[in-house]
Design a protein around this motif. Structure first.
Motif, PDB file in Angstrom:
ATOM      1  N   TYR A  41      16.942  30.505  77.840  1.00 49.65           N
ATOM      2  CA  TYR A  41      16.561  28.989  78.259  1.00 49.65           C
ATOM      3  C   TYR A  41      15.249  28.976  79.121  1.00 49.65           C
ATOM      4  N   ILE A  42      14.080  28.373  78.478  1.00 47.81           N
ATOM      5  CA  ILE A  42      13.001  28.087  79.410  1.00 47.81           C
ATOM      6  C   ILE A  42      12.792  26.839  79.543  1.00 47.81           C
ATOM      7  N   GLY A  43      12.755  26.731  81.000  1.00 48.01           N
ATOM      8  CA  GLY A  43      12.620  25.205  81.609  1.00 48.01           C
ATOM      9  C   GLY A  43      11.316  24.490  81.113  1.00 48.01           C
ATOM     10  N   PRO A  44      11.312  23.403  80.965  1.00 48.24           N
ATOM     11  CA  PRO A  44       9.956  22.639  80.695  1.00 48.24           C
ATOM     12  C   PRO A  44       8.944  22.766  81.802  1.00 48.24           C
ATOM     13  N   SER A  45       7.625  22.346  81.729  1.00 48.08           N
ATOM     14  CA  SER A  45       6.553  22.698  82.441  1.00 48.08           C
ATOM     15  C   SER A  45       6.886  21.826  83.761  1.00 48.08           C
ATOM     16  N   ASP A  46       6.628  22.573  84.983  1.00 44.48           N
ATOM     17  CA  ASP A  46       6.703  21.848  86.430  1.00 44.48           C
ATOM     18  C   ASP A  46       8.252  21.495  86.626  1.00 44.48           C
ATOM     19  N   ALA A  47       8.902  22.151  86.308  1.00 41.38           N
ATOM     20  CA  ALA A  47      10.817  21.721  86.424  1.00 41.38           C
ATOM     21  C   ALA A  47      11.623  22.641  87.361  1.00 41.38           C
ATOM     22  N   ARG A  48      10.891  23.792  87.619  1.00 42.03           N
ATOM     23  CA  ARG A  48      11.561  24.974  88.405  1.00 42.03           C
ATOM     24  C   ARG A  48      12.802  25.294  87.550  1.00 42.03           C
ATOM     25  N   CYS A  49      12.805  25.138  86.332  1.00 43.35           N
ATOM     26  CA  CYS A  49      13.875  25.559  85.180  1.00 43.35           C
ATOM     27  C   CYS A  49      15.148  24.501  85.659  1.00 43.35           C
ATOM     28  N   ASN A  50      15.496  24.382  86.691  1.00 37.59           N
ATOM     29  CA  ASN A  50      16.724  23.360  87.170  1.00 37.59           C
ATOM     30  C   ASN A  50      17.906  23.206  86.092  1.00 37.59           C
ATOM     31  N   ILE A  51      18.534  24.091  85.772  1.00 39.96           N
ATOM     32  CA  ILE A  51      19.571  23.901  84.935  1.00 39.96           C
ATOM     33  C   ILE A  51      21.023  24.001  85.533  1.00 39.96           C
ATOM     34  N   ALA A  52      21.988  23.194  85.243  1.00 41.76           N
ATOM     35  CA  ALA A  52      23.340  23.517  85.820  1.00 41.76           C
ATOM     36  C   ALA A  52      24.114  24.695  84.950  1.00 41.76           C
ATOM     37  N   GLU A  53      24.023  24.392  83.732  1.00 43.87           N
ATOM     38  CA  GLU A  53      24.960  25.380  82.800  1.00 43.87           C
ATOM     39  C   GLU A  53      24.226  25.562  81.449  1.00 43.87           C
ATOM     40  N   ILE A  54      24.360  26.719  80.890  1.00 42.04           N
ATOM     41  CA  ILE A  54      23.491  27.312  79.755  1.00 42.04           C
ATOM     42  C   ILE A  54      24.702  27.750  78.855  1.00 42.04           C
ATOM     43  N   GLU A  55      24.881  27.493  77.524  1.00 43.05           N
ATOM     44  CA  GLU A  55      25.584  28.232  76.690  1.00 43.05           C
ATOM     45  C   GLU A  55      24.956  28.732  75.249  1.00 43.05           C
ATOM     46  N   PHE A  56      25.423  29.763  74.973  1.00 39.29           N
ATOM     47  CA  PHE A  56      25.090  30.421  73.704  1.00 39.29           C
ATOM     48  C   PHE A  56      26.280  30.790  72.782  1.00 39.29           C
ATOM     49  N   TYR A  57      26.498  30.235  71.623  1.00 38.04           N
ATOM     50  CA  TYR A  57      27.504  30.577  70.615  1.00 38.04           C
ATOM     51  C   TYR A  57      26.969  31.373  69.266  1.00 38.04           C
ATOM     52  N   GLY A  58      27.706  31.914  68.896  1.00 41.22           N
ATOM     53  CA  GLY A  58      27.113  32.775  67.574  1.00 41.22           C
ATOM     54  C   GLY A  58      28.158  34.292  67.409  1.00 41.22           C
ATOM     55  N   HIS A  59      27.628  34.812  66.424  1.00 38.65           N
ATOM     56  CA  HIS A  59      28.436  35.966  66.006  1.00 38.65           C
ATOM     57  C   HIS A  59      27.754  37.223  65.945  1.00 38.65           C
ATOM     58  N   PRO A 104      22.252  19.428  82.796  1.00 42.97           N
ATOM     59  CA  PRO A 104      21.293  19.262  83.684  1.00 42.97           C
ATOM     60  C   PRO A 104      21.697  19.472  85.258  1.00 42.97           C
ATOM     61  N   ARG A 105      20.905  19.659  86.183  1.00 43.00           N
ATOM     62  CA  ARG A 105      21.261  19.865  87.542  1.00 43.00           C
ATOM     63  C   ARG A 105      21.802  18.370  87.983  1.00 43.00           C
ATOM     64  N   ASN A 106      22.629  18.114  88.811  1.00 45.62           N
ATOM     65  CA  ASN A 106      23.319  17.098  89.199  1.00 45.62           C
ATOM     66  C   ASN A 106      22.479  16.585  90.344  1.00 45.62           C
ATOM     67  N   ASP A 107      21.363  15.904  90.133  1.00 47.85           N
ATOM     68  CA  ASP A 107      20.527  15.295  90.973  1.00 47.85           C
ATOM     69  C   ASP A 107      19.783  14.059  90.538  1.00 47.85           C
ATOM     70  N   VAL A 108      18.848  13.541  91.183  1.00 42.35           N
ATOM     71  CA  VAL A 108      18.409  12.379  90.700  1.00 42.35           C
ATOM     72  C   VAL A 108      17.202  12.482  89.444  1.00 42.35           C
ATOM     73  N   HIS A 109      16.596  13.746  89.625  1.00 40.19           N
ATOM     74  CA  HIS A 109      15.717  14.072  88.479  1.00 40.19           C
ATOM     75  C   HIS A 109      16.354  15.074  87.217  1.00 40.19           C
ATOM     76  N   GLY A 110      17.426  15.318  87.429  1.00 42.87           N
ATOM     77  CA  GLY A 110      18.145  16.366  86.586  1.00 42.87           C
ATOM     78  C   GLY A 110      18.072  16.110  84.974  1.00 42.87           C
ATOM     79  N   GLU A 154      16.030  14.407  83.366  1.00 42.69           N
ATOM     80  CA  GLU A 154      14.863  14.169  82.445  1.00 42.69           C
ATOM     81  C   GLU A 154      14.239  15.922  82.599  1.00 42.69           C
ATOM     82  N   ARG A 155      14.849  16.679  83.672  1.00 41.11           N
ATOM     83  CA  ARG A 155      14.047  18.040  83.761  1.00 41.11           C
ATOM     84  C   ARG A 155      14.708  19.039  82.793  1.00 41.11           C
ATOM     85  N   VAL A 156      15.393  18.481  81.865  1.00 43.94           N
ATOM     86  CA  VAL A 156      15.944  19.220  80.715  1.00 43.94           C
ATOM     87  C   VAL A 156      15.169  19.091  79.428  1.00 43.94           C
TER      88      VAL A 156
END
Length: 621
Positions: free
Chosen positions: A148-166, A91-97, A99-101
């Motif tokens: 990655y789709i952010g939850p409703s009313d969150a402006r997405c607000n994400i620090a990092e996203i990762e995908f693993y696979g082959h 999550p984003r490093n802030d007071v609401h981060g 809960e916003r994921v």
């Protein structure tokens, strides 16, 4: 011996297969996602500050933040399909981060517009700032595009996203569901969100079920539905496939289906419980319904009920479907499907009956009904109202009435479906519908079981003059009252019992556990009064317990009001002492005389002296 054979002998191939997920690498690709972002330095719209790239830069102190508050996303174009086995997020490093994921959704697709996207994973808990959380993905299909789709009313607000696979096309042997319930995922053309009851938004509709082993994906349209329920923030929807479909285990093959929102029903099961009542009451047709999880353009919308669209169709209201050319003779006599409807005044094809009841004509449809058909059903309905003993089918009317009263539904006569088939003089009542205020969920009538009269007469909502119409049948007509008692008695003896109804509630509570937890994270209303809630019970378990208590008390109330003596199956069965006088009653309490000779097969109550005993009369030999 070949190398593959040697590996197989030593079990190395199996080891490679089972550990593939652990060995899958972190994937990279071209960053894609929502273009417009928010620059928090001056709170302006931007394309350079806090962009999608920040979610893939490996730096937990940067973040992606979209300008729009909902339906925004960040992802990767992997170049070729990859089977995704793990996802990560921080999550984003802030007071609401943190809960916003929560309720953020990961999807995979092979179309750049994500119309064909399938869910990979939903985040169910708060994130941890400064840490990348990971989750395994159990989806066998390969995808070129992931996001990655952010939850409703969150402006997405994400620090990092990762995908693993082959790399690989994969297959559809196992897909991801959000919970144990079927997942309904709707993607609309150009991301347009349904906005009214008239406009179908072109959609690709996907239903994943049977623990991820069954997939239905078809084109169609999505729009809002309902009347008052449309005013809730959790919107109800109607989906319409371009071609008729068999959906889950529903009896009907049809284009149109409804997604009931259950916003004010915090048990999320009242409609399904009422449908169970309808079946036990012997209604000819009970709408299909099952709980599902719903995604719209990748955003989690909550726990819904996927139900039949109540319409003329095989497996639904099974009457003759009329054509515009059916304008005389027998063809003009049906079939017609109507609704006594408090909202009829807002509809296109409707009339006010002679006795002041507003009636919407559901079939023939607005764009197909012709003048001759409109006049026929209007005149027939007026005739049925004034001569109901001749033209109303009492069997379905009284069973429909009993479902409404047993459930304590204040809206039973606010909206009543009725139908008439071709070359048939009778008007039938049904199916039952709309029970979000039933089972003790309306502050205007709470507590229902403290009332001394039927709910429709003591606080229930009635369209037009339906109260007088119903009174004439169930209050003032002796023959109809006797038939009502007989139907109730048959249902009670055939399984309409406290034990069976509570078992249904218990089973549904277990089935809904995972989904209700997500639903009330999305809609945190458990401790709020919404719609007509009479009380705040404080938890899902307490909400369901309220329904259990209502059922226990309501069965007793109904027995007393109808004048029926319930004889539990455990009552003593005994031989009759023929040397002593006795009386025989059927299960509805009607006196059948002083002999069991000539009685039809069934259960009877014998009163002999001061004892009451049960006697089972078997089939004649």
């Amino acid at each position: 011996m070949r190398i593959l054979d040697i590996l197989s002998v030593f079990g190395i191939l199996a080891l490679t297969s089972t550990t593939a997920k652990a060995q899958d690498a972190k994937l990279s690709g071209t960053v894609i996602g929502t273009e417009y972002t928010v620059d928090y330095s001056d709170f302006s719209q931007s394309t350079t500050a806090n962009t999608c790239n920040m979610a893939f830069d490996g730096n937990l102190n940067t973040y992606f933040a979209s300008w729009e508050r909902s339906y925004t996303w960040a992802g990767l174009d992997l170049g070729t399909p990859h089977v995704i086995t793990k996802v990560g997020w921080s999550p984003r490093n802030d007071v609401h981060g943190e809960e916003r994921v929560m309720l953020g959704v990961f999807e995979g697709a092979n179309s750049a517009d994500f119309m064909d996207a399938l869910p990979l994973y939903i985040i169910t808990e708060r994130g941890t700032i400064g840490t990348v959380s990971h989750a395994d993905v159990d989806c066998s299909r390969g995808f070129r595009y992931v996001r990655y789709i952010g939850p409703s009313d969150a402006r997405c607000n994400i620090a990092e996203i990762e995908f693993y696979g082959h790399e690989g096309e994969g297959d559809d042997s196992h897909l991801s569901q959000l919970t144990n319930l079927p997942t309904v995922s709707i993607h609309t053309e150009n991301g347009v969100i349904p906005f009214d009851k008239e406009t179908d938004i072109p959609s690709l509709i996907t239903i994943i079920s049977n623990d991820g082993t069954k997939l239905l994906t078809q084109t169609g349209g999505t729009r809002e539905r309902g009347n008052y329920s449309r005013t809730f923030p959790k919107k109800p929807y109607r989906i319409k496939f371009d071609k008729k479909q068999n959906v889950l285990d529903a009896p009907a093959k049809a284009k149109k289906w409804t997604l009931i929102n259950n916003y004010g029903d915090k048990t999320l099961m009242r409609n399904l419980l009422a449908f169970e009542l309808s079946k036990r009451m012997g209604m000819p047709y009970t709408p299909y319904g099952t709980p599902v999880d719903v995604l719209l353009n990748g955003e989690y919308k909550g726990c819904y009920q996927l139900c039949d669209q109540v319409e003329v169709n095989p497996g639904r209201v099974e009457i003759t479907e009329m054509k515009p050319t059916d304008i005389d003779g027998t063809a003009l006599t049906g079939g017609y499907f109507v609704e006594v409807d408090a909202y009829a005044y807002d509809e296109t094809s409707w009339f006010n009956s002679n006795k002041g009841n507003p009636v919407t004509i559901k079939s023939p449809s607005d764009d197909e009904i012709v003048t001759e058909q409109y006049n026929y059903i209007k005149n027939y309905f007026n005739k049925m109202e004034s001569q109901w003993q001749t033209y109303l089918d009492l069997n379905t009317f009284l069973r429909h009435f009993l479902v409404g009263e047993m459930s304590g539904n204040t809206d039973t006569y606010w909206s009543v479906y009725m139908y008439k088939d071709r070359d048939n003089d009778k008007m039938y009542t049904g199916p039952v519908w709309d029970f979000d205020l039933a089972f003790e969920n309306d502050n205007r009538t709470y507590p229902v079981n403290n009332k001394t009269d039927y709910i429709y007469r003591s606080g229930g909502s009635c369209a037009g003059n339906m109260k007088s119409f119903v009174d004439n049948i169930v209050i003032y007509n002796t023959s109809a009252k006797n038939q009502l008692k007989e139907i109730w008695g048959q249902a009670r003896e055939s399984g309409l019992t406290e034990e069976n109804l509570l078992q249904f509630v218990n089973d549904m509570e277990t089935k809904l556990q995972a989904s209700q937890q997500l639903n009330f994270k999305r809609w945190p209303i458990m401790n709020e009064y919404v719609h007509q809630n009479p009380r705040i019970w404080g938890s899902y378990e307490a909400e369901v317990e309220n329904v259990r208590n209502y059922i226990k008390n309501r069965l007793v109330w109904m027995d007393n009001r109808i004048g029926y003596t319930y004889v539990p199956s455990g009552i003593e069965s005994a031989e009759i002492d023929a040397a002593k006088p006795f009386e025989v009653f059927n299960v509805s309490g009607v006196n059948m005389g002083n002999s069991i000779e000539g009685l039809r097969q069934g259960v009877y109550v014998i009163k002999q002296g001061g004892n009451t005993k049960k006697v089972v009369v078997g089939p004649r030999k």
